[in-house]
Design an enzyme around this catalytic site. Sequence first.
Site, PDB file in Angstrom:
ATOM      1  N   LEU A   1      -5.649  70.693 -44.229  1.00 68.55           N
ATOM      2  CA  LEU A   1      -7.115  70.913 -44.506  1.00 68.55           C
ATOM      3  C   LEU A   1      -7.614  72.071 -43.609  1.00 68.55           C
ATOM      4  CD1 LEU A   1      -9.540  69.465 -46.245  1.00 68.55           C
ATOM      5  CD2 LEU A   1      -9.918  68.032 -44.270  1.00 68.55           C
TER       6      LEU A   1
ATOM      7  N   GLY B   1     -14.643  63.905 -51.448  1.00 68.89           N
ATOM      8  CA  GLY B   1     -13.661  64.207 -50.493  1.00 68.89           C
ATOM      9  C   GLY B   1     -14.009  63.902 -49.091  1.00 68.89           C
TER      10      GLY B   1
ATOM     11  N   CYS C   1      -6.638  65.546 -55.492  1.00 69.52           N
ATOM     12  CA  CYS C   1      -8.007  65.039 -55.392  1.00 69.52           C
ATOM     13  C   CYS C   1      -8.713  65.352 -56.513  1.00 69.52           C
ATOM     14  CB  CYS C   1      -8.469  65.074 -54.135  1.00 69.52           C
ATOM     15  SG  CYS C   1      -8.214  64.250 -52.708  1.00 69.52           S
TER      16      CYS C   1
ATOM     17  N   PHE D   1     -10.074  60.271 -32.548  1.00 72.25           N
ATOM     18  CA  PHE D   1      -9.887  59.587 -33.809  1.00 72.25           C
ATOM     19  C   PHE D   1     -11.113  58.706 -34.227  1.00 72.25           C
ATOM     20  CE2 PHE D   1      -8.025  56.573 -36.835  1.00 72.25           C
ATOM     21  CZ  PHE D   1      -7.590  57.185 -37.738  1.00 72.25           C
ATOM     22  N   ASN D   2     -11.319  57.993 -33.306  1.00 71.66           N
ATOM     23  CA  ASN D   2     -12.664  56.851 -33.441  1.00 71.66           C
ATOM     24  C   ASN D   2     -13.850  57.539 -33.979  1.00 71.66           C
ATOM     25  OD1 ASN D   2     -13.346  54.199 -33.578  1.00 71.66           O
ATOM     26  ND2 ASN D   2     -14.544  54.508 -31.553  1.00 71.66           N
ATOM     27  N   ARG D   3     -14.103  58.882 -33.372  1.00 69.32           N
ATOM     28  CA  ARG D   3     -15.227  59.540 -33.725  1.00 69.32           C
ATOM     29  C   ARG D   3     -15.291  60.116 -35.064  1.00 69.32           C
ATOM     30  NH1 ARG D   3     -14.802  61.398 -28.325  1.00 69.32           N
ATOM     31  NH2 ARG D   3     -13.759  63.619 -29.066  1.00 69.32           N
TER      32      ARG D   3
END
Length: 392
Positions: free
Chosen positions: A267, A305, A164, A56-58
């Site tokens: 996604l 996006g 979006c 997640f940090n990446r």
Amino acid sequence: MASVEEIRNAQRAKGPATILAIGTATPDHCVYQSDYADYYFRVTKSEHMTELKKKFNRICDKSMIKKRYIHLTEEMLEEHPNIGAYMAPSLNIRQEIITVEVPKLGKEAALKALKEWGQPKSKITHLVFCTTSGVEMPGADYKLANLLGLETSVRRVMLYHQGCYAGGTVLRTAKDLAENNAGARVLVVCSEITVVTFRGPSEDALDSLVGQALFGDGSAAVIVGSDPDVSIERPLFQLVSAAQTFIPNSAGAIAGNLREVGLTFHLWPNVPTLISENVEKCLTQAFDPLGISDWNSLFWIAHPGGPAILDAVEAKLNLDKKKLEATRHVLSEYGNMSSACVLFILDEMRKKSHKGEKATTGEGLDWGVLFGFGPGLTIETVVLHSIPMVTN
């Protein structure tokens, strides 16, 4: 006795719909992307998932986002822990928060737009409200009309769960309303709060993690009308044409499903490719009537996006790097605010043009394009014409 044709002609405006004012607002609570992984895994009680946290940090590092504004606080998550779980029943409490806060945040942006416009709010004839959150009856449009004290005769349009691309949808709707109702002044408001989509991490839902790294809260408002009175109104951009299309066989590429656990986000990895391979067709259809085929001759308002989408569009069309500067700036400072994003970018564009002493509101250029990308996979294309800058 007037004929039907005479009545129809009298009802219609003479000139194109024009944006006359813009206002934006965000919640006070700001989160910084550089330490968001620590924050997110702490508040969702997921610090034991060390490898997923590294992943997640990446994702956060690659997002090109510096900060976002989010209504949901750590204190709220302590009070309502199901919101921070990955898949726990929580729709009721999410709805309780959203149905109050979405119109309130919309009001902040609307008041700024009304102040810039400078005319009595009684002159607002139509209200278009858009949000991905908090469906109820009467809707957020009704609540906002009351919060602002608009006339009870204001004609309202409520758009829920568009996603979006909807910043383009609301402008297309406002254009139709303004041009087919002489003297109309349309207040358009997009208000997005991610309480409905926030959830904890899961090894089996990396697309959900991407959403947690990208989305932020914000609201934006514009006032749209045809035949502006330039003695008291200041035009910003003309809405020349507006179109919508969806890419075949891509229904699941970007998707949201409202469930007991809130709104889940899905996604496909190839979304940047799907968009970049279809965007030139939209440009050609929109600008052929104007004899324009050089996409670098346009100013650009593209829904951000995510950086991969912007990079793919930029590469496919051989765009100069500066073309998406305003878009990338908004992504960096606010994250992806869904429908509100392109209106934030319009605001950034006209402010940047003024600060840089450009000849027009479109960075000195005459023609521009606004793109919305979202579920469907849907593309909204709006052709814009800039206005000469007023120097005083």
